[in-house]
Motif scaffolding. Structure first.
Motif, PDB file in Angstrom:
ATOM      1  N   SER A 264     -39.710   0.714  46.226  1.00 39.09           N
ATOM      2  CA  SER A 264     -38.962   1.417  45.172  1.00 39.09           C
ATOM      3  C   SER A 264     -39.536   2.797  44.923  1.00 39.09           C
ATOM      4  O   SER A 264     -38.818   3.808  44.790  1.00 39.09           O
ATOM      5  CB  SER A 264     -38.970   0.582  43.892  1.00 39.09           C
ATOM      6  N   ALA A 265     -40.902   2.843  44.880  1.00 34.00           N
ATOM      7  CA  ALA A 265     -41.544   4.137  44.647  1.00 34.00           C
ATOM      8  C   ALA A 265     -41.261   5.101  45.787  1.00 34.00           C
ATOM      9  O   ALA A 265     -40.975   6.307  45.582  1.00 34.00           O
ATOM     10  CB  ALA A 265     -43.041   3.950  44.458  1.00 34.00           C
ATOM     11  N   TYR A 266     -41.361   4.542  47.012  1.00 32.09           N
ATOM     12  CA  TYR A 266     -41.083   5.409  48.166  1.00 32.09           C
ATOM     13  C   TYR A 266     -39.647   5.867  48.158  1.00 32.09           C
ATOM     14  O   TYR A 266     -39.335   7.026  48.457  1.00 32.09           O
ATOM     15  CB  TYR A 266     -41.392   4.642  49.454  1.00 32.09           C
ATOM     16  N   THR A 271     -35.853   9.912  47.640  1.00 30.43           N
ATOM     17  CA  THR A 271     -34.599  10.380  47.026  1.00 30.43           C
ATOM     18  C   THR A 271     -34.807  11.710  46.310  1.00 30.43           C
ATOM     19  O   THR A 271     -33.985  12.632  46.401  1.00 30.43           O
ATOM     20  CB  THR A 271     -34.080   9.330  46.048  1.00 30.43           C
ATOM     21  N   ALA A 272     -35.945  11.775  45.583  1.00 29.52           N
ATOM     22  CA  ALA A 272     -36.224  13.031  44.859  1.00 29.52           C
ATOM     23  C   ALA A 272     -36.387  14.181  45.832  1.00 29.52           C
ATOM     24  O   ALA A 272     -35.874  15.300  45.640  1.00 29.52           O
ATOM     25  CB  ALA A 272     -37.453  12.852  43.982  1.00 29.52           C
ATOM     26  N   GLU A 273     -37.162  13.909  46.920  1.00 36.83           N
ATOM     27  CA  GLU A 273     -37.364  14.981  47.894  1.00 36.83           C
ATOM     28  C   GLU A 273     -36.055  15.355  48.559  1.00 36.83           C
ATOM     29  O   GLU A 273     -35.730  16.541  48.774  1.00 36.83           O
ATOM     30  CB  GLU A 273     -38.376  14.517  48.951  1.00 36.83           C
ATOM     31  N   ALA A 278     -31.803  18.863  49.392  1.00 37.20           N
ATOM     32  CA  ALA A 278     -30.348  18.970  49.544  1.00 37.20           C
ATOM     33  C   ALA A 278     -29.756  19.995  48.584  1.00 37.20           C
ATOM     34  O   ALA A 278     -28.829  20.748  48.925  1.00 37.20           O
ATOM     35  CB  ALA A 278     -29.734  17.603  49.309  1.00 37.20           C
ATOM     36  N   ASN A 279     -30.310  20.005  47.395  1.00 34.72           N
ATOM     37  CA  ASN A 279     -29.814  20.994  46.425  1.00 34.72           C
ATOM     38  C   ASN A 279     -30.057  22.408  46.939  1.00 34.72           C
ATOM     39  O   ASN A 279     -29.207  23.315  46.808  1.00 34.72           O
ATOM     40  CB  ASN A 279     -30.462  20.782  45.073  1.00 34.72           C
ATOM     41  N   ALA A 280     -31.265  22.592  47.511  1.00 35.79           N
ATOM     42  CA  ALA A 280     -31.585  23.935  48.010  1.00 35.79           C
ATOM     43  C   ALA A 280     -30.667  24.317  49.141  1.00 35.79           C
ATOM     44  O   ALA A 280     -30.122  25.427  49.198  1.00 35.79           O
ATOM     45  CB  ALA A 280     -33.041  23.978  48.442  1.00 35.79           C
TER      46      ALA A 280
END
Length: 374
Positions: A264-266, A271-273, A278-280
């Protein structure tokens, strides 16, 4: 030889016809040797010196007036000395076969006289005394006859009145009573011995039964102990197996929880990374109007949902750890590898340059712009 005479060992040779002087016998007596007998002038005769037996059966009356029938036997012979042979020769030379009868009469007379002076009890108890008195009483008469009484025995004493039987009755009764008492005592002793033997047998059987019961009890106790030990050992083994199973299950569950937390942490980090990158890239793509980037942007947007779904699938799954910690690590490595593969694909998609459009510079897809952040 015709004129030579030899007497037998139990004979005496009597020679008559020779002159004898004084008081000597009128004949010559020769024993144990041979002698010449002049025929016509001398005559030789023989007198037997052998043992003779006379049987006596006489009715006698005791001093009590009891009539008894006494039977006796007497053994006698002619004396070996010259006087006895001469006396016997004068009386029995021509009637030697009458000696037994004459001696029987002489002894019978003395027997009657002696029995008349005794009681029945004395006669019965002292038969030897009776015979001895008869022998002594007839000695002088037997000596005159040239005879010697060698032995005399009282064979039987009987009475017709039953006196002797009556005398013997008390003794017979006493003997019979003693016999019955002895028999009863013997029976009692035999019964007591049988009872003792039966008691000993019963005691032996009881002791044997007690020993057998004790042995059976020991065997049963040993069997119960053995069964209890086996059951206890089986229970311990089962408890150890259950404890080991619970421990292994707990360790597996703990490892599964840790793996789920790490996944889950990974996933969250990935997902955050991915979202950040992806946003960038999306922002840059939107500025340049890149359609491929718009599609990649859409993929990046749905990537967290994919990872989350995988995480939820892992959470709800019944994870069986076969290899302990290494098994958990393998599951975690698989999840991480999948996430990394997805992220790498997204990155390559985002880093691919846009091909120029035939109508001029590339333009962004309106549909893609519609999912861009406002």
């Amino acid at each position: 030889m015709l004129f030579w005479h030899v007497p037998a060992p139990n004979e005496a040779l009597l020679i008559t016809g020779s002159k004898r002087r004084g008081t000597e016998a009128p004949f010559r007596i020769v024993t144990g040797r041979g002698v010449f007998v002049l025929p016509i002038f001398r005559k030789a005769s023989t007198l037997s010196l052998a043992l003779r037996v006379s049987e006596i059966i006489e009715d006698c009356v005791t001093v009590q007036g009891i009539r008894l029938n006494v039977q006796a036997v007497a053994a006698f012979k002619v004396g070996d000395d010259q006087a006895s042979i001469a006396n016997a020769a004068r009386r029995f030379l021509t009637e030697q076969d009458q000696m037994e009868e004459l001696v029987g009469r002489v002894l019978s007379g003395h027997l009657r006289s002696i029995v008349g002076a005794l009681t029945v009890e004395e006669i019965i108890r002292e038969r030897d005394r009776l015979a001895q008195e008869v022998t002594e009483g007839s000695h002088s008469e037997m000596e005159k006859l040239g005879l010697i009484l060698d032995a005399m025995q009282i064979q039987e004493i009987a009475d017709g009145s039953g006196y002797i039987d009556n005398i013997a009755a008390p003794y017979s009764a006493a003997v019979a009573s003693q016999a019955r008492i002895a028999a009863a005592k013997s029976d009692q002793e035999a019964f007591e011995r049988e009872q003792q033997a039966a008691a000993l047998k019963a005691q032996y059987e009881r002791d044997t039964a007690i020993k057998h019961a004790g042995f059976q009890a020991e065997v049963e106790a040993y069997r119960r102990t053995t069964v209890a030990d086996a059951e206890a050992k089986a229970a311990r083994i089962q408890a150890d197996a259950q404890a080991y199973t619970r421990q292994a299950t707990a360790e597996g569950e703990a490892q599964a929880v840790r793996a789920q937390a790490e996944a889950s942490a990974y996933a969250e980090r990935t997902t955050a990374e991915a979202n950040a990158e992806a946003n960038a890239k999306r922002a840059e793509s939107l500025r340049e109007g890149n359609q491929e980037l718009i599609a990649a942007n859409h993929l990046v947007e749905v990537l967290p949902a994919i990872v989350e779904a995988a995480s939820r699938g892992l959470t709800g799954a019944n994870v069986t750890v076969l290899n302990g910690a290494s098994g958990v690590n393998e599951v975690l490595a698989g999840l991480i590898t999948q996430g990394a593969s997805i992220l790498d694909t997204a990155r390559r998609s985002l880093s691919t340059p846009l091909a120029p459009s035939e109508d001029g510079p590339a333009r962004a897809d309106p549909a893609a712009r519609s999912i861009a952040p406002s």
